[in-house]
Motif scaffolding. Sequence first.
Motif, PDB file in Angstrom:
ATOM      1  N   VAL A 107       1.019  -0.780  -0.488  1.00 42.09           N
ATOM      2  CA  VAL A 107       0.101  -0.048   0.267  1.00 42.09           C
ATOM      3  C   VAL A 107       1.091   1.539   0.380  1.00 42.09           C
ATOM      4  O   VAL A 107       2.238   0.956   1.422  1.00 42.09           O
ATOM      5  CB  VAL A 107      -0.538  -0.102   1.264  1.00 42.09           C
ATOM      6  CG1 VAL A 107      -2.010   1.210   1.376  1.00 42.09           C
ATOM      7  CG2 VAL A 107      -2.029  -1.234   1.406  1.00 42.09           C
ATOM      8  N   SER A 108       0.493   2.008  -1.190  1.00 43.29           N
ATOM      9  CA  SER A 108       1.271   3.646  -0.633  1.00 43.29           C
ATOM     10  C   SER A 108       0.956   4.260   0.332  1.00 43.29           C
ATOM     11  O   SER A 108      -0.382   4.085   1.143  1.00 43.29           O
ATOM     12  CB  SER A 108       1.003   3.893  -1.753  1.00 43.29           C
ATOM     13  OG  SER A 108      -0.277   4.650  -1.719  1.00 43.29           O
ATOM     14  N   LEU A 109       2.065   5.099   0.945  1.00 45.51           N
ATOM     15  CA  LEU A 109       1.568   5.776   1.705  1.00 45.51           C
ATOM     16  C   LEU A 109       1.250   7.200   1.676  1.00 45.51           C
ATOM     17  O   LEU A 109       2.492   7.580   0.885  1.00 45.51           O
ATOM     18  CB  LEU A 109       2.600   5.715   3.307  1.00 45.51           C
ATOM     19  CG  LEU A 109       2.766   4.476   4.167  1.00 45.51           C
ATOM     20  CD1 LEU A 109       4.384   5.008   4.638  1.00 45.51           C
ATOM     21  CD2 LEU A 109       1.421   4.698   4.931  1.00 45.51           C
ATOM     22  N   PRO A 110       0.699   8.450   2.465  1.00 43.67           N
ATOM     23  CA  PRO A 110       0.699   9.887   2.033  1.00 43.67           C
ATOM     24  C   PRO A 110       2.035  10.153   2.259  1.00 43.67           C
ATOM     25  O   PRO A 110       2.236   9.841   3.426  1.00 43.67           O
ATOM     26  CB  PRO A 110      -0.582  10.728   2.692  1.00 43.67           C
ATOM     27  CG  PRO A 110      -1.354   9.116   2.510  1.00 43.67           C
ATOM     28  CD  PRO A 110      -0.213   7.989   2.780  1.00 43.67           C
ATOM     29  N   PRO A 111       1.938  11.450   1.865  1.00 38.03           N
ATOM     30  CA  PRO A 111       3.542  11.893   3.124  1.00 38.03           C
ATOM     31  C   PRO A 111       3.725  11.918   4.689  1.00 38.03           C
ATOM     32  O   PRO A 111       2.263  12.828   4.357  1.00 38.03           O
ATOM     33  CB  PRO A 111       3.424  12.867   1.563  1.00 38.03           C
ATOM     34  CG  PRO A 111       2.758  13.050   0.441  1.00 38.03           C
ATOM     35  CD  PRO A 111       1.756  12.239   0.722  1.00 38.03           C
ATOM     36  N   GLY A 112       4.489  12.401   5.168  1.00 34.68           N
ATOM     37  CA  GLY A 112       4.442  12.398   6.051  1.00 34.68           C
ATOM     38  C   GLY A 112       3.498  10.916   6.889  1.00 34.68           C
ATOM     39  O   GLY A 112       4.283  11.420   8.200  1.00 34.68           O
ATOM     40  N   VAL A 140       2.246  -4.331  10.226  1.00 33.71           N
ATOM     41  CA  VAL A 140       2.871  -4.222   8.647  1.00 33.71           C
ATOM     42  C   VAL A 140       4.481  -5.178   9.047  1.00 33.71           C
ATOM     43  O   VAL A 140       4.586  -5.439   9.840  1.00 33.71           O
ATOM     44  CB  VAL A 140       3.876  -2.743   9.427  1.00 33.71           C
ATOM     45  CG1 VAL A 140       4.759  -2.401   8.267  1.00 33.71           C
ATOM     46  CG2 VAL A 140       2.664  -1.869   9.515  1.00 33.71           C
ATOM     47  N   VAL A 141       4.604  -6.040   8.252  1.00 34.70           N
ATOM     48  CA  VAL A 141       5.639  -6.673   7.432  1.00 34.70           C
ATOM     49  C   VAL A 141       6.836  -6.212   6.869  1.00 34.70           C
ATOM     50  O   VAL A 141       7.717  -6.191   7.619  1.00 34.70           O
ATOM     51  CB  VAL A 141       5.209  -7.616   6.507  1.00 34.70           C
ATOM     52  CG1 VAL A 141       6.495  -8.384   5.601  1.00 34.70           C
ATOM     53  CG2 VAL A 141       3.986  -8.709   6.533  1.00 34.70           C
ATOM     54  N   GLU A 142       6.636  -4.572   6.060  1.00 32.98           N
ATOM     55  CA  GLU A 142       7.932  -4.028   5.910  1.00 32.98           C
ATOM     56  C   GLU A 142       7.175  -2.642   5.551  1.00 32.98           C
ATOM     57  O   GLU A 142       6.223  -2.050   5.189  1.00 32.98           O
ATOM     58  CB  GLU A 142       8.461  -4.566   4.294  1.00 32.98           C
ATOM     59  CG  GLU A 142       9.124  -5.728   4.697  1.00 32.98           C
ATOM     60  CD  GLU A 142       9.939  -6.245   3.274  1.00 32.98           C
ATOM     61  OE1 GLU A 142       9.881  -5.452   2.607  1.00 32.98           O
ATOM     62  OE2 GLU A 142       9.919  -7.307   2.666  1.00 32.98           O
ATOM     63  N   ALA A 143       7.922  -1.917   6.360  1.00 35.29           N
ATOM     64  CA  ALA A 143       7.983  -0.609   6.363  1.00 35.29           C
ATOM     65  C   ALA A 143       8.394  -0.115   5.098  1.00 35.29           C
ATOM     66  O   ALA A 143       9.818   0.458   4.951  1.00 35.29           O
ATOM     67  CB  ALA A 143       8.079   0.392   7.371  1.00 35.29           C
ATOM     68  N   GLY A 144       8.448   1.365   4.315  1.00 28.78           N
ATOM     69  CA  GLY A 144       8.822   1.831   3.719  1.00 28.78           C
ATOM     70  C   GLY A 144       9.319   3.608   3.425  1.00 28.78           C
ATOM     71  O   GLY A 144       8.008   3.539   4.648  1.00 28.78           O
ATOM     72  N   GLY A 145       9.929   3.959   2.571  1.00 33.59           N
ATOM     73  CA  GLY A 145       9.464   5.476   3.178  1.00 33.59           C
ATOM     74  C   GLY A 145       8.341   5.650   2.407  1.00 33.59           C
ATOM     75  O   GLY A 145       7.659   6.549   2.876  1.00 33.59           O
ATOM     76  N   ASP A 146       7.646   5.871   1.331  1.00 33.32           N
ATOM     77  CA  ASP A 146       6.555   5.585   0.518  1.00 33.32           C
ATOM     78  C   ASP A 146       5.196   4.035   0.232  1.00 33.32           C
ATOM     79  O   ASP A 146       4.747   4.652  -0.169  1.00 33.32           O
ATOM     80  CB  ASP A 146       6.585   6.318  -0.764  1.00 33.32           C
ATOM     81  CG  ASP A 146       7.507   5.881  -1.620  1.00 33.32           C
ATOM     82  OD1 ASP A 146       7.657   4.309  -0.959  1.00 33.32           O
ATOM     83  OD2 ASP A 146       7.439   5.786  -2.693  1.00 33.32           O
ATOM     84  N   ARG A 147       5.728   3.775   1.079  1.00 36.69           N
ATOM     85  CA  ARG A 147       4.903   2.237   0.949  1.00 36.69           C
ATOM     86  C   ARG A 147       5.385   0.871   1.923  1.00 36.69           C
ATOM     87  O   ARG A 147       5.763   1.727   2.729  1.00 36.69           O
ATOM     88  CB  ARG A 147       4.724   1.481  -0.068  1.00 36.69           C
ATOM     89  CG  ARG A 147       6.229   0.518  -0.722  1.00 36.69           C
ATOM     90  CD  ARG A 147       6.425   0.591  -1.461  1.00 36.69           C
ATOM     91  NE  ARG A 147       6.168   1.910  -3.106  1.00 36.69           N
ATOM     92  CZ  ARG A 147       6.044   1.267  -4.223  1.00 36.69           C
ATOM     93  NH1 ARG A 147       5.485   0.054  -4.714  1.00 36.69           N
ATOM     94  NH2 ARG A 147       5.435   2.652  -5.236  1.00 36.69           N
ATOM     95  N   PHE A 148       4.174   0.727   2.509  1.00 38.63           N
ATOM     96  CA  PHE A 148       4.607  -0.974   3.433  1.00 38.63           C
ATOM     97  C   PHE A 148       3.770  -1.935   2.820  1.00 38.63           C
ATOM     98  O   PHE A 148       2.809  -1.784   2.191  1.00 38.63           O
ATOM     99  CB  PHE A 148       3.653  -0.282   4.552  1.00 38.63           C
ATOM    100  CG  PHE A 148       2.328  -0.344   4.489  1.00 38.63           C
ATOM    101  CD1 PHE A 148       1.208  -1.059   5.175  1.00 38.63           C
ATOM    102  CD2 PHE A 148       1.663   0.961   4.358  1.00 38.63           C
ATOM    103  CE1 PHE A 148      -0.062  -0.909   5.472  1.00 38.63           C
ATOM    104  CE2 PHE A 148       0.013   2.099   4.606  1.00 38.63           C
ATOM    105  CZ  PHE A 148      -0.690   0.272   4.628  1.00 38.63           C
TER     106      PHE A 148
END
Length: 197
Positions: free
Chosen positions: A122-127, A147-155
């Motif tokens: 899933v994409s993440l909104p900024p911030g 959460v399996v993996e957390a990235g800068g703009d998605r998880f």
Amino acid sequence: MFTGIVEELGEIVAIEHHGDSAVLAVRGPLVTKDAVHGASIAVSGVCLTVVDVKGEVFTADAVKETLDRSSLGGLGPGAKVNLERPLRLSDRLGGHLVQGHVDGVGEIVSREPGERWDVVTVSLPPGLSRYLVGKGSITVDGVSLTVVEAGGDRFSVALIPTTLSLTTLGHKKPGDPVNLEVDVVAKYVERMIGDRP
């Protein structure tokens, strides 16, 4: 306060737009059983206040803030929604502490089907990425997930068979919007640490 454990899959019966607000009519036989005027019901992760109940259908107002921060304004009659009544103090906390205050709308980026589960990115909104950690909690369309993996703009999250069959997440495809609520504890910790001298 909710737990992110969806009680039933409901359906939007009608949505009336009134300028910068809307009135939603939602069918949910289980959640309307004991619903009264003023009660709270989470609709795909958005805490709404019941205005009226007629049979299996309840109505609720959605103001501009709700429509701007969630995907509810884009729904139409027939759309499926996740429904949950609020937590009672005597209940088990099966998911995590969920307020029903959506922080932003993400988008399904991909689905990787497994033998009995799907891994969904899933994409993440900024911030919002600063509030996510691997094995931490997030609410997606009102569903408490790890959460399996957390990235800068998605998880990514892994959806078990129960989640796939009993919630809207089993039917979402790449490009579909989802309501996101990050862990409220992380937001409070950030605020407390940020205010230290």
